[in-house]
Motif scaffolding. Structure first.
Motif, PDB file in Angstrom:
ATOM      1  N   ASP A   1      13.191  37.086   2.345  1.00 57.14           N
ATOM      2  CA  ASP A   1      14.093  37.412   1.244  1.00 57.14           C
ATOM      3  C   ASP A   1      13.403  37.107  -0.092  1.00 57.14           C
ATOM      4  OD1 ASP A   1      16.212  37.916  -0.432  1.00 57.14           O
ATOM      5  OD2 ASP A   1      17.405  36.202   0.212  1.00 57.14           O
ATOM      6  N   GLU A   2      13.227  38.135  -0.908  1.00 57.26           N
ATOM      7  CA  GLU A   2      12.543  38.005  -2.199  1.00 57.26           C
ATOM      8  C   GLU A   2      13.256  37.020  -3.123  1.00 57.26           C
ATOM      9  OE1 GLU A   2       9.959  38.715  -5.462  1.00 57.26           O
ATOM     10  OE2 GLU A   2       9.727  39.093  -3.337  1.00 57.26           O
ATOM     11  N   LYS A   3      14.567  37.081  -3.163  1.00 58.79           N
ATOM     12  CA  LYS A   3      15.322  36.188  -4.054  1.00 58.79           C
ATOM     13  C   LYS A   3      15.172  34.733  -3.634  1.00 58.79           C
ATOM     14  CE  LYS A   3      18.630  39.655  -5.487  1.00 58.79           C
ATOM     15  NZ  LYS A   3      20.035  40.055  -5.551  1.00 58.79           N
ATOM     16  N   LEU A   4      15.199  34.490  -2.341  1.00 56.08           N
ATOM     17  CA  LEU A   4      15.009  33.134  -1.841  1.00 56.08           C
ATOM     18  C   LEU A   4      13.601  32.640  -2.147  1.00 56.08           C
ATOM     19  CD1 LEU A   4      16.090  30.696  -0.277  1.00 56.08           C
ATOM     20  CD2 LEU A   4      15.319  31.824   1.832  1.00 56.08           C
ATOM     21  N   ARG A   5      12.611  33.517  -2.014  1.00 59.54           N
ATOM     22  CA  ARG A   5      11.221  33.165  -2.315  1.00 59.54           C
ATOM     23  C   ARG A   5      11.086  32.740  -3.775  1.00 59.54           C
ATOM     24  NH1 ARG A   5       7.014  35.124  -4.733  1.00 59.54           N
ATOM     25  NH2 ARG A   5       7.958  37.136  -5.180  1.00 59.54           N
ATOM     26  N   VAL A   6      11.672  33.524  -4.680  1.00 62.55           N
ATOM     27  CA  VAL A   6      11.597  33.201  -6.111  1.00 62.55           C
ATOM     28  C   VAL A   6      12.343  31.904  -6.408  1.00 62.55           C
ATOM     29  CG1 VAL A   6      12.337  33.975  -8.405  1.00 62.55           C
ATOM     30  CG2 VAL A   6      11.215  35.577  -6.856  1.00 62.55           C
ATOM     31  N   LEU A   7      13.517  31.739  -5.824  1.00 62.58           N
ATOM     32  CA  LEU A   7      14.301  30.525  -6.050  1.00 62.58           C
ATOM     33  C   LEU A   7      13.528  29.278  -5.639  1.00 62.58           C
ATOM     34  CD1 LEU A   7      16.971  29.054  -6.725  1.00 62.58           C
ATOM     35  CD2 LEU A   7      17.650  29.482  -4.364  1.00 62.58           C
ATOM     36  N   ILE A   8      12.953  29.308  -4.456  1.00 57.83           N
ATOM     37  CA  ILE A   8      12.241  28.125  -3.955  1.00 57.83           C
ATOM     38  C   ILE A   8      10.958  27.873  -4.748  1.00 57.83           C
ATOM     39  CG2 ILE A   8      10.973  27.174  -1.992  1.00 57.83           C
ATOM     40  CD1 ILE A   8      12.990  28.648  -0.183  1.00 57.83           C
ATOM     41  N   ASN A   9      10.113  28.881  -4.842  1.00 56.22           N
ATOM     42  CA  ASN A   9       8.787  28.682  -5.434  1.00 56.22           C
ATOM     43  C   ASN A   9       8.831  28.422  -6.939  1.00 56.22           C
ATOM     44  OD1 ASN A   9       7.453  28.961  -2.960  1.00 56.22           O
ATOM     45  ND2 ASN A   9       7.462  31.168  -3.136  1.00 56.22           N
ATOM     46  N   TYR A  10       9.599  29.219  -7.669  1.00 53.02           N
ATOM     47  CA  TYR A  10       9.662  29.018  -9.114  1.00 53.02           C
ATOM     48  C   TYR A  10      10.516  27.800  -9.453  1.00 53.02           C
ATOM     49  CZ  TYR A  10       7.159  33.346  -9.896  1.00 53.02           C
ATOM     50  OH  TYR A  10       6.191  34.314  -9.929  1.00 53.02           O
ATOM     51  N   GLY A  11      11.470  27.472  -8.590  1.00 58.00           N
ATOM     52  CA  GLY A  11      12.239  26.239  -8.763  1.00 58.00           C
ATOM     53  C   GLY A  11      11.355  25.015  -8.628  1.00 58.00           C
ATOM     54  N   ILE A  12      10.480  25.032  -7.635  1.00 57.94           N
ATOM     55  CA  ILE A  12       9.533  23.921  -7.463  1.00 57.94           C
ATOM     56  C   ILE A  12       8.605  23.822  -8.677  1.00 57.94           C
ATOM     57  CG2 ILE A  12       7.532  23.124  -6.118  1.00 57.94           C
ATOM     58  CD1 ILE A  12       8.981  24.239  -3.630  1.00 57.94           C
ATOM     59  N   ALA A  13       8.168  24.963  -9.187  1.00 58.57           N
ATOM     60  CA  ALA A  13       7.297  24.959 -10.369  1.00 58.57           C
ATOM     61  C   ALA A  13       8.025  24.370 -11.579  1.00 58.57           C
ATOM     62  CB  ALA A  13       6.806  26.371 -10.671  1.00 58.57           C
ATOM     63  N   ALA A  14       9.307  24.694 -11.744  1.00 58.17           N
ATOM     64  CA  ALA A  14      10.082  24.143 -12.860  1.00 58.17           C
ATOM     65  C   ALA A  14      10.198  22.624 -12.734  1.00 58.17           C
ATOM     66  CB  ALA A  14      11.468  24.785 -12.900  1.00 58.17           C
ATOM     67  N   ILE A  15      10.492  22.147 -11.530  1.00 55.88           N
ATOM     68  CA  ILE A  15      10.582  20.702 -11.293  1.00 55.88           C
ATOM     69  C   ILE A  15       9.234  20.036 -11.563  1.00 55.88           C
ATOM     70  CG2 ILE A  15      10.932  18.947  -9.508  1.00 55.88           C
ATOM     71  CD1 ILE A  15      13.050  20.910  -8.323  1.00 55.88           C
ATOM     72  N   PHE A  16       8.159  20.696 -11.153  1.00 56.32           N
ATOM     73  CA  PHE A  16       6.808  20.194 -11.400  1.00 56.32           C
ATOM     74  C   PHE A  16       6.582  19.958 -12.893  1.00 56.32           C
ATOM     75  CE2 PHE A  16       2.544  21.388 -12.806  1.00 56.32           C
ATOM     76  CZ  PHE A  16       1.771  20.426 -12.173  1.00 56.32           C
ATOM     77  N   TRP A  17       6.938  20.958 -13.729  1.00 63.75           N
ATOM     78  CA  TRP A  17       6.720  20.824 -15.171  1.00 63.75           C
ATOM     79  C   TRP A  17       7.556  19.693 -15.764  1.00 63.75           C
ATOM     80  CZ3 TRP A  17       2.653  22.167 -17.585  1.00 63.75           C
ATOM     81  CH2 TRP A  17       1.933  23.287 -17.188  1.00 63.75           C
ATOM     82  N   LEU A  18       8.787  19.530 -15.278  1.00 64.02           N
ATOM     83  CA  LEU A  18       9.615  18.444 -15.785  1.00 64.02           C
ATOM     84  C   LEU A  18       9.022  17.080 -15.439  1.00 64.02           C
ATOM     85  CD1 LEU A  18      13.186  19.816 -14.992  1.00 64.02           C
ATOM     86  CD2 LEU A  18      12.070  19.661 -17.231  1.00 64.02           C
TER      87      LEU A  18
END
Length: 104
Positions: A69-86
């Motif tokens: 699922d493309e939406k799930l992929r974006v949610l997980i991967n880009y969500g992790i990247a956002a947490i990483f930056w914080l």
């Protein structure tokens, strides 16, 4: 005494700038997730701007997990990247304050 206040102010300002940069990067990534999940128009200027920046800011997290699922992929991967930056910006700001000897 004045130089100490000036140093503390400069160190505090630098730490704040680092935190704000991390927050802005995370916000761009979260906006990208929202746009993908919400099926935003990819031809919209704001959406294309956010998408172009989010690809750079994801730092390799964009293909860390590959669900079908493309939406799930974006949610997980880009969500992790956002947490990483914080996390990284918070840690860097703390290091700047400690190394700078800020009493703030």
């Amino acid at each position: 005494m004045r130089w100490r206040r000036a140093k503390d102010r400069t160190v505090g300002l630098l730490a704040s700038v680092v935190r704000w940069i991390g927050l802005v990067f995370a916000a761009i990534l979260v906006l990208h997730v929202i746009f993908v999940i919400g099926d935003a128009n990819p031809d919209n200027g704001i959406v294309s701007f956010v998408t172009s920046w989010s690809d750079s800011l994801s730092l390799g997290f964009n293909d860390l997990f590959t669900p079908d699922d493309e939406k799930l992929r974006v949610l997980i991967n880009y969500g992790i990247a956002a947490i990483f930056w914080l996390i990284v910006s918070a840690v860097l700001a703390k290091i700047i304050r400690r190394v700078g000897g800020s009493s703030l």
